[in-house]
Design an enzyme around this catalytic site. Structure first.
Site, PDB file in Angstrom:
ATOM      1  N   THR A   1       0.858  -1.183   0.000  1.00 31.90           N
ATOM      2  CA  THR A   1       0.000   0.000   0.000  1.00 31.90           C
ATOM      3  C   THR A   1       0.896   1.235   0.000  1.00 31.90           C
ATOM      4  O   THR A   1       2.096   1.147   0.220  1.00 31.90           O
ATOM      5  CB  THR A   1      -0.923   0.046   1.236  1.00 31.90           C
ATOM      6  OG1 THR A   1      -0.132   0.261   2.420  1.00 31.90           O
ATOM      7  CG2 THR A   1      -1.721  -1.249   1.381  1.00 31.90           C
TER       8      THR A   1
ATOM      9  N   ALA B   1       3.155  -1.000   4.776  1.00 34.25           N
ATOM     10  CA  ALA B   1       2.471   0.222   5.192  1.00 34.25           C
ATOM     11  C   ALA B   1       3.517   1.327   5.228  1.00 34.25           C
ATOM     12  O   ALA B   1       4.572   1.173   5.862  1.00 34.25           O
ATOM     13  CB  ALA B   1       1.821   0.047   6.553  1.00 34.25           C
TER      14      ALA B   1
ATOM     15  N   ILE C   1       7.409  -2.167   7.192  1.00 34.70           N
ATOM     16  CA  ILE C   1       7.452  -0.713   7.184  1.00 34.70           C
ATOM     17  C   ILE C   1       8.061  -0.238   5.870  1.00 34.70           C
ATOM     18  O   ILE C   1       9.154  -0.657   5.492  1.00 34.70           O
ATOM     19  CB  ILE C   1       8.273  -0.162   8.362  1.00 34.70           C
ATOM     20  CG1 ILE C   1       7.772  -0.757   9.693  1.00 34.70           C
ATOM     21  CG2 ILE C   1       8.220   1.359   8.381  1.00 34.70           C
ATOM     22  CD1 ILE C   1       6.332  -0.461  10.008  1.00 34.70           C
ATOM     23  N   LYS C   2       7.350   0.632   5.192  1.00 33.34           N
ATOM     24  CA  LYS C   2       7.797   1.129   3.888  1.00 33.34           C
ATOM     25  C   LYS C   2       8.399   2.520   4.079  1.00 33.34           C
ATOM     26  O   LYS C   2       7.742   3.425   4.615  1.00 33.34           O
ATOM     27  CB  LYS C   2       6.595   1.186   2.941  1.00 33.34           C
ATOM     28  CG  LYS C   2       6.910   1.195   1.469  1.00 33.34           C
ATOM     29  CD  LYS C   2       5.592   1.063   0.694  1.00 33.34           C
ATOM     30  CE  LYS C   2       5.796   0.960  -0.788  1.00 33.34           C
ATOM     31  NZ  LYS C   2       4.490   0.913  -1.494  1.00 33.34           N
ATOM     32  N   VAL C   3       9.659   2.666   3.660  1.00 36.30           N
ATOM     33  CA  VAL C   3      10.349   3.944   3.810  1.00 36.30           C
ATOM     34  C   VAL C   3      10.885   4.394   2.454  1.00 36.30           C
ATOM     35  O   VAL C   3      11.188   3.563   1.594  1.00 36.30           O
ATOM     36  CB  VAL C   3      11.511   3.854   4.824  1.00 36.30           C
ATOM     37  CG1 VAL C   3      11.006   3.441   6.194  1.00 36.30           C
ATOM     38  CG2 VAL C   3      12.598   2.896   4.334  1.00 36.30           C
TER      39      VAL C   3
END
Length: 217
Positions: A27, A56, A82-84
């Site tokens: 997402t 996310a 965790i998307k960075v």
């Protein structure tokens, strides 16, 4: 190769998951907006459906802000990745989050050098955007080949997650190159099954079957 679905649409995710086509979900803020829901609620619903990684994305651009948001997102479910963003602060956050045992997806990758940095930072996934490169006149799949070569040269464990997938040929080419994962919109994943000769063959078989006057069962 693993299939992730690039959407926050709960109905689409559930349907594709029931078909056995979903190994994970990605997402981003735009997809959360499109879903009409709150990020924590939508992400939790997705994690209840899919057992694989669910990316996310943080929206902070500084290290401290990313770490604060990562803690909030990590509490949603154990399978949240965790998307960075691929920035210096993003790479620093990646290293810190990975040290806590949490999956990290480093996103917005457009060069092999960036992918190398993400692997050095210990990223679980690197997300090169092939469709957006295509839009600029650069062959996006060439980047996937470069990253595959570099990662293989040094046995990096970071998985290549091909993103910004627009066509079924993107998926085929990614598989031929040896990418670990693709993430695609539901419509593109559904399009993989389509072939005119399949439709034509099925139509002929059913027509002949009708002529037999038989039923099974």
């Amino acid at each position: 190769m693993k299939f992730f679905v690039d959407t926050a649409d709960i109905k689409e995710i559930r349907e594709l998951n029931d078909m056995g086509l979903v190994d994970g979900v990605t997402t981003n803020p735009s997809l959360i907006l499109k879903s009409g829901g709150k990020i924590d609620e939508v992400t939790r619903q997705i994690c209840d459906i899919v057992s694989g990684p669910v990316s996310a994305e943080v929206t902070a651009t500084d290290y401290d802000g990313m770490m604060a948001e990562a803690k909030v997102l990590a509490r949603i479910a154990d399978n949240v990745a965790i998307k960075v963003p691929l920035t210096l602060d993003g790479l620093k956050a990646c290293k810190a989050i990975r040290s806590e045992g949490r999956m990290v997806n480093v996103t917005l990758c457009f060069s092999a050098n960036q992918a190398l940095l993400a692997a050095k930072a210990g990223a679980s996934f690197i997300s090169p955007f092939v469709g957006r490169l295509d839009d600029t006149g650069i062959e996006g799949m060439d980047l996937i080949s470069e990253i595959r070569q570099i990662y293989s040269n040094y046995d990096f464990e970071t998985e290549i997650l091909v993103a910004s997938v627009r066509t079924v040929n993107h998926i085929k080419d990614a598989a031929l190159i040896g990418a670990d994962v693709i993430t695609a919109p539901p419509a593109v994943l559904r399009s993989l099954v389509k072939h005119p000769l399949t439709d034509k063959g099925l139509e002929a078989f059913l027509a002949d079957w009708a002529k037999t006057g038989q039923k099974i069962g």
